[in-house]
Design a protein around this motif. Structure first.
Motif, PDB file in Angstrom:
ATOM      1  N   ASN A 150       8.277  85.165 128.663  1.00  0.00           N
ATOM      2  CA  ASN A 150       9.298  85.574 128.523  1.00  0.00           C
ATOM      3  C   ASN A 150      10.441  85.598 128.861  1.00  0.00           C
ATOM      4  O   ASN A 150      12.351  85.554 128.836  1.00  0.00           O
ATOM      5  CB  ASN A 150       9.028  86.790 127.139  1.00  0.00           C
ATOM      6  N   PHE A 151       9.965  86.149 130.195  1.00  0.00           N
ATOM      7  CA  PHE A 151      11.528  86.944 130.713  1.00  0.00           C
ATOM      8  C   PHE A 151      12.259  85.286 131.871  1.00  0.00           C
ATOM      9  O   PHE A 151      13.229  85.830 131.279  1.00  0.00           O
ATOM     10  CB  PHE A 151      10.797  87.331 132.538  1.00  0.00           C
TER      11      PHE A 151
ATOM     12  N   THR B  18      13.902  83.613 129.317  1.00  0.00           N
ATOM     13  CA  THR B  18      15.614  83.962 129.041  1.00  0.00           C
ATOM     14  C   THR B  18      17.257  83.517 129.876  1.00  0.00           C
ATOM     15  O   THR B  18      17.621  82.777 129.822  1.00  0.00           O
ATOM     16  CB  THR B  18      15.925  85.617 129.031  1.00  0.00           C
TER      17      THR B  18
ATOM     18  N   GLY C 149      15.489  81.434 124.221  1.00  0.00           N
ATOM     19  CA  GLY C 149      14.967  82.412 125.121  1.00  0.00           C
ATOM     20  C   GLY C 149      15.992  83.941 124.884  1.00  0.00           C
ATOM     21  O   GLY C 149      15.805  85.133 124.070  1.00  0.00           O
TER      22      GLY C 149
ATOM     23  N   THR D 271       4.312  88.068 128.877  1.00  0.00           N
ATOM     24  CA  THR D 271       5.859  89.057 129.204  1.00  0.00           C
ATOM     25  C   THR D 271       6.413  88.682 130.511  1.00  0.00           C
ATOM     26  O   THR D 271       8.271  88.185 130.213  1.00  0.00           O
ATOM     27  CB  THR D 271       5.568  90.111 129.849  1.00  0.00           C
ATOM     28  N   ILE D 272       6.544  87.527 131.776  1.00  0.00           N
ATOM     29  CA  ILE D 272       6.779  86.543 132.539  1.00  0.00           C
ATOM     30  C   ILE D 272       7.460  85.654 132.061  1.00  0.00           C
ATOM     31  O   ILE D 272       8.444  85.569 132.393  1.00  0.00           O
ATOM     32  CB  ILE D 272       5.977  86.586 133.809  1.00  0.00           C
TER      33      ILE D 272
ATOM     34  N   GLY E  48       7.513  96.610 130.582  1.00  0.00           N
ATOM     35  CA  GLY E  48       7.479  95.768 129.855  1.00  0.00           C
ATOM     36  C   GLY E  48       6.118  95.287 129.109  1.00  0.00           C
ATOM     37  O   GLY E  48       6.302  94.899 127.580  1.00  0.00           O
ATOM     38  N   THR E  49       5.125  95.760 129.697  1.00  0.00           N
ATOM     39  CA  THR E  49       3.909  94.895 129.260  1.00  0.00           C
ATOM     40  C   THR E  49       2.697  95.806 128.169  1.00  0.00           C
ATOM     41  O   THR E  49       2.081  95.604 126.888  1.00  0.00           O
ATOM     42  CB  THR E  49       3.270  94.226 130.079  1.00  0.00           C
TER      43      THR E  49
ATOM     44  N   VAL F  32      14.875  93.527 133.819  1.00  0.00           N
ATOM     45  CA  VAL F  32      14.257  92.952 133.880  1.00  0.00           C
ATOM     46  C   VAL F  32      13.183  93.675 132.125  1.00  0.00           C
ATOM     47  O   VAL F  32      12.843  93.044 131.489  1.00  0.00           O
ATOM     48  CB  VAL F  32      13.469  93.460 135.001  1.00  0.00           C
TER      49      VAL F  32
ATOM     50  N   ARG G 212      15.402  91.983 129.285  1.00  0.00           N
ATOM     51  CA  ARG G 212      14.756  90.586 129.255  1.00  0.00           C
ATOM     52  C   ARG G 212      13.324  89.751 128.782  1.00  0.00           C
ATOM     53  O   ARG G 212      13.447  89.232 128.854  1.00  0.00           O
ATOM     54  CB  ARG G 212      14.768  90.102 131.052  1.00  0.00           C
ATOM     55  N   ILE G 213      12.201  91.090 129.554  1.00  0.00           N
ATOM     56  CA  ILE G 213      11.272  90.585 129.273  1.00  0.00           C
ATOM     57  C   ILE G 213      11.763  90.736 127.502  1.00  0.00           C
ATOM     58  O   ILE G 213      10.645  90.221 126.940  1.00  0.00           O
ATOM     59  CB  ILE G 213      10.265  91.381 129.721  1.00  0.00           C
ATOM     60  N   GLN G 214      11.919  91.599 127.021  1.00  0.00           N
ATOM     61  CA  GLN G 214      12.188  91.850 125.426  1.00  0.00           C
ATOM     62  C   GLN G 214      12.908  91.014 124.695  1.00  0.00           C
ATOM     63  O   GLN G 214      14.014  91.071 123.507  1.00  0.00           O
ATOM     64  CB  GLN G 214      12.290  93.186 124.456  1.00  0.00           C
ATOM     65  N   ASN G 215      14.009  89.621 125.546  1.00  0.00           N
ATOM     66  CA  ASN G 215      14.277  88.895 125.254  1.00  0.00           C
ATOM     67  C   ASN G 215      15.687  89.443 124.452  1.00  0.00           C
ATOM     68  O   ASN G 215      16.240  88.929 124.023  1.00  0.00           O
ATOM     69  CB  ASN G 215      14.457  87.621 124.163  1.00  0.00           C
TER      70      ASN G 215
ATOM     71  N   TRP H 206       7.505  95.381 135.725  1.00  0.00           N
ATOM     72  CA  TRP H 206       6.812  94.097 134.686  1.00  0.00           C
ATOM     73  C   TRP H 206       6.122  94.731 134.139  1.00  0.00           C
ATOM     74  O   TRP H 206       5.546  94.570 132.563  1.00  0.00           O
ATOM     75  CB  TRP H 206       6.159  93.661 135.054  1.00  0.00           C
TER      76      TRP H 206
END
Lengths: 167, 397, 185, 103
Positions: free
Chosen positions: C16-17, C20, C26, C13-14, B323-324, B72, B75-78, B320
């Motif tokens: 971005n999530f 992807t 993405g 951030t969501i 990641g933020t 997760v 994915r948040i950080q691409n 989440w």
């Protein structure tokens, strides 16, 4: 059930002895928290769930941490000041403690009608406990809350007061 | 697409069986045991089954939580997150586990061997113990105590002690600093956490978690009431702080104090600290789901699937957060607990009081009103600096 | 209002999530061994020696210019000799120490005979540091077609230039009677 | 057969005497506090044992243990505050050395 009682009380007595006799203070507080936990286990055995949980919450959660903080803040971790004359002090201590123990055991044995007291299988529900606490026992409840606030304020004042004088 | 003969009731009935599948499995094993073993041993067998299941599920949950977190946050950080070991990186936790096992276990010189060895064990024990109290599904709670919720808080509070002992045992300034911060944070966030759970106890008049979940049948969970929603938010934020997770992960702040209280631990001992953290993430999310989102209550799916859906939904929010958010300073951390969470949860208790005695409309209006106003006032009090809206930037010529 | 900064951050951030999974821009990680980014044409890695038809007839005439010009001095050349000891215009030994070479491409620029060029091959891991990474002449030589494949535009230019030179030298040679022509190309 | 009440009383009596021993002999103030805590614990154990073996409907035993525990916690808090401030003055928590009134 029976084995559980004897096991827990053995753990209780051994850790209590260790808690007061070890030299390293950290191990003392550790054994003290084992004492608190095993007495909470005894409370569960005696079907007093609420008190067992409160015991764990307050003693192990707060008192043990407080004791650890106190041990950390005061330098003498391993109490080394056992000078020669120490042996006599221990013997005095053991003598008085065993005298008290002998008196207590004597009083227990003299009570003849203890044997036929059988455990009532009545389990007090927490709801009734709460109700009773706020109806029949309202006065001790309020006094206890007063005392807790006083203790909190006292603790802070003692700690703070030092800062003002030294700064 | 569905076979017409497949009547609605069949689906319902098959869902019902699926729901009770684990309970029936245990009952069959118990019947088998009863026929074979003498009476006291049967009790032992039933205990062993529950303990065995939880002891098996605990580590598996922890391993795949680490995987889920890395995916997760990736994915948040691409980026993709682990996908080399196994199909979607699914074997990554096992690889980590083996790595942890084979890592050399260093005990710092002059460290207190007993404490250094004891404290990872003492940290994991409460995290695992607490899994027994959670209601995993309809009558699938390992232990249904009358004082369930209170015992839950009592057990999690013992974790603080072992963190402190661990840090003291490793004789390292960084870990002691981390432990002091950890104990301060854990104690000061425990109070708002318990206060925001008191809200549910007041409404359902019981402390046992199973009855609290039973009091939220079908879809009317507590979260759909004003006090329930604020209670969930407050409880959840306090539990994020309780597990030392991201916005509040001061005790193990990599940038400042190497790794906080578990600096001197390597190999399996560090894995135990790691496991305790993730098990606490799971158990606190599960408790938040049980208290406010109606644990395993759900319209159609079997009960334990609902339990896992809600818990992993809340865990996703924690990931989440990871990641933020940047890390909070110590004073912000403490100020937030004492000056925002605590008054807010007390006001929440007032709202529940009104809720139980006033009529529904009055309760709803008053509830939302009180919460909104108190949130505004507390927010006003807590904002120390004022962000100017239209700042004038003078650019260098 | 107080909490909006937090919510805005989480919204980013969501997004971005889910980007992807949903949108094309993405995820841009190229999963290296399976999928590769095509190398740019002017990408330089370790040098190679080029030959036209036969690997024995390298273009290199062992003039030693590149060895002198090479900043870290990682090229060693020994001129070939025929039976009577007369030096030939071929390198008998041409070693490049890949642990020292820094892919600067100076040898490619200074070589007057278009014999040495920079290759695109970069997966050159070896198990042994000493002799495995000192490339001999045989391992360095590549056909000219390989060069045309990896650097088409440069190859076209070089071919034109070489064709023009060839016609010029052929013209110079034609008025003077042809003597023993060496392989000078 | 169930456990007779006298066993519980014996255990708490032993616990009480161990706590007393600790409080009397040990030199460090913190161990004295731990000794007192153990004595209070023994008293609570007695209360609950008697509640259990009485008719069990009245909650006096449990409630007074509850109050006992809160008071013990308050007492430890104040006790440790005193110990720490004394430590600041005398630089030692050795009970014998802290004997003169004026520093």
């Amino acid at each position: 059930m029976i084995a559980a009682f004897y096991l827990i009380s053995v753990v209780l007595i051994v850790s209590a002895v260790l808690a007061v006799s070890l030299r390293n203070l950290i191990y003392c507080t550790l054994c003290a928290s084992v004492v608190f936990i095993s007495s909470a286990a005894l409370f569960f055995l005696l079907k007093a769930d609420f008190i067992g949980v409160v015991q764990i919450l307050i003693y192990v959660g707060a008192v043990a941490t407080l004791l650890l903080f106190a041990v950390m803040l005061t330098k003498n971790l391993v109490s080394r000041q056992y000078y020669v004359g120490q042996k006599r002090k221990w013997s005095y201590g053991i003598f008085t403690a065993s005298a008290v123990l002998w008196v207590l055991i004597g009083s227990i044995r003299s009570q003849t009608n203890l044997a036929e007291l059988v455990t009532a299988d009545h389990q007090l529900s927490v709801v009734s406990l709460g109700k009773e606490m706020l109806t029949a026992f309202l006065l001790p409840f309020e006094v206890a809350s007063l005392l807790l606030t006083a203790a909190m304020i006292g603790g802070i004042v003692i700690a703070l007061e030092e800062k003002k004088k030294s700064s | 697409m569905l076979d017409p003969r497949f009547r609605g009731s069949d689906i319902k009935e098959c869902m019902e069986n699926l729901d009770q599948i684990f309970v029936q499995a245990k009952r069959t094993v118990m019947n088998l045991a009863e026929s074979v073993l003498p009476q006291p041993l049967v009790l032992l067998v039933s205990m062993l089954i529950s303990i065995g299941v939880i002891a098996a599920i605990g580590p598996v949950i922890m391993m795949y939580l680490t995987w889920l977190e890395r995916k997760v946050v990736g994915r948040i950080q691409n980026r993709i997150g682990p996908n080399r070991v196994g199909k979607f990186g699914l074997l990554q936790p096992i690889a980590d586990g083996i790595k942890m096992l084979t890592k050399e276990d260093i005990v710092p010189e002059g460290a207190d061997h007993i404490l250094h060895f004891l404290s990872p064990v003492l940290v994991v024990v409460p995290a695992l113990l607490v899994l027994g109290l959670l209601p995993w599904g309809r009558n699938m709670a390992a232990v249904d105590l009358q004082v369930g919720l209170l015992l839950f808080f009592a057990i999690t509070s013992t974790g603080t002690l072992s963190i402190f002992l661990g840090a003291w045992g490793s004789r390292n300034k960084f870990s002691l600093l981390g432990a002091l911060r950890a104990v301060a944070q854990l104690i000061s966030y425990e109070i708002p956490q318990v206060f925001s759970a008191v809200v549910v106890i007041m409404h359902t008049q019981t402390i046992s978690i199973v009855e609290i979940v039973n009091a939220q049948p079908g879809f009317n969970w507590f979260v759909f009431t004003p006090w329930g929603f604020t209670g969930l938010v407050l409880f959840y934020i306090a539990s994020v702080a309780e597990c030392n997770r991201t916005p509040f992960d001061l005790p193990e702040a990599e940038s400042e104090i190497v790794a906080g209280f578990h600096t001197e631990y390597s190999g399996m001992k560090f894995a135990l600290f790691y496991m305790a953290e993730f098990l606490q993430v799971f158990s606190l999310s599960a408790l938040a789901a049980a208290l406010f989102l109606g644990g395993w209550q759900g319209p159609f799916l079997p009960s334990w699937i609902w339990f896992f859906l809600k818990t992993y939904g809340l865990i996703f929010i924690m990931l989440w957060f990871r990641g933020t958010f940047p890390r909070l300073r110590v004073d912000q951390l403490m100020g937030f607990a004492w000056k925002f969470l605590l008054p807010m949860s007390m006001i929440n208790i007032v709202v529940v009081g009104i809720w139980t005695y006033a009529s529904p409309i009055v309760a709803w209006v008053l509830g939302i009103l009180i919460i909104a106003i108190s949130f505004g006032v507390l927010a006003k009090l807590n904002t120390r600096y004022h962000i100017e809206r239209n700042r004038k930037f003078i650019l260098a010529e | 209002m107080w909490g909006t900064g937090v919510l805005k951050g989480m919204a980013v951030t969501i997004k971005n999530f889910f980007d992807t999974y949903t949108s094309k821009n993405g995820i841009f990680t190229v999963e290296y061994p399976e999928k590769r980014l095509p190398e740019k044409e002017r990408f330089r890695n370790f040098p190679i020696l080029v030959y036209d038809e036969k690997p024995e007839e390298l273009r290199c005439v062992a003039c030693d210019i590149c060895a002198k010009e090479c900043p870290p001095k990682c090229i060693t050349i020994v001129k070939a000799k025929d039976a009577q000891g007369k030096p030939l215009k071929q390198p008998e030994v041409f070693d490049i120490d890949f642990t020292v070479c820094m892919n600067c491409g100076i040898c490619e620029e200074t070589c007057p005979f278009d014999a040495i060029y920079m290759d695109h091959e970069f997966e050159l891991a070896e198990y042994d540091r000493m002799d495995a990474l000192i490339y001999k002449k045989e391992r360095l030589s590549r056909p000219w077609t390989h060069f045309e494949k990896i650097r088409p535009t440069d190859a076209k230019e070089i071919n034109e230039r070489r064709a023009k030179d060839a016609t010029k030298t052929a013209a110079a040679v034609k008025p003077a009677p042809p003597q023993a022509s060496n392989q000078q190309t | 057969m169930t456990i007779p009440l006298s066993h519980y009383l014996a255990v708490s009596a032993a616990l009480f005497s161990i706590g007393l021993f600790g409080a009397l002999t040990r030199r460090s103030a913190i161990i004295v506090l731990i000794g007192i805590e153990i004595m209070m614990n023994a008293a609570n154990l007695n209360l609950i044992a008697f509640w259990r073996y009485s008719d069990g409907t009245r909650a006096t035993g449990q409630l007074f243990t509850f109050f006992g525990i809160t008071i013990a916690a308050a007492e430890v808090a104040v006790g440790l505050a005193i110990v720490i401030s004394v430590y600041r003055l005398f630089q030692s928590t050795n009970v014998n050395e802290i004997s003169d009134m004026k520093k």
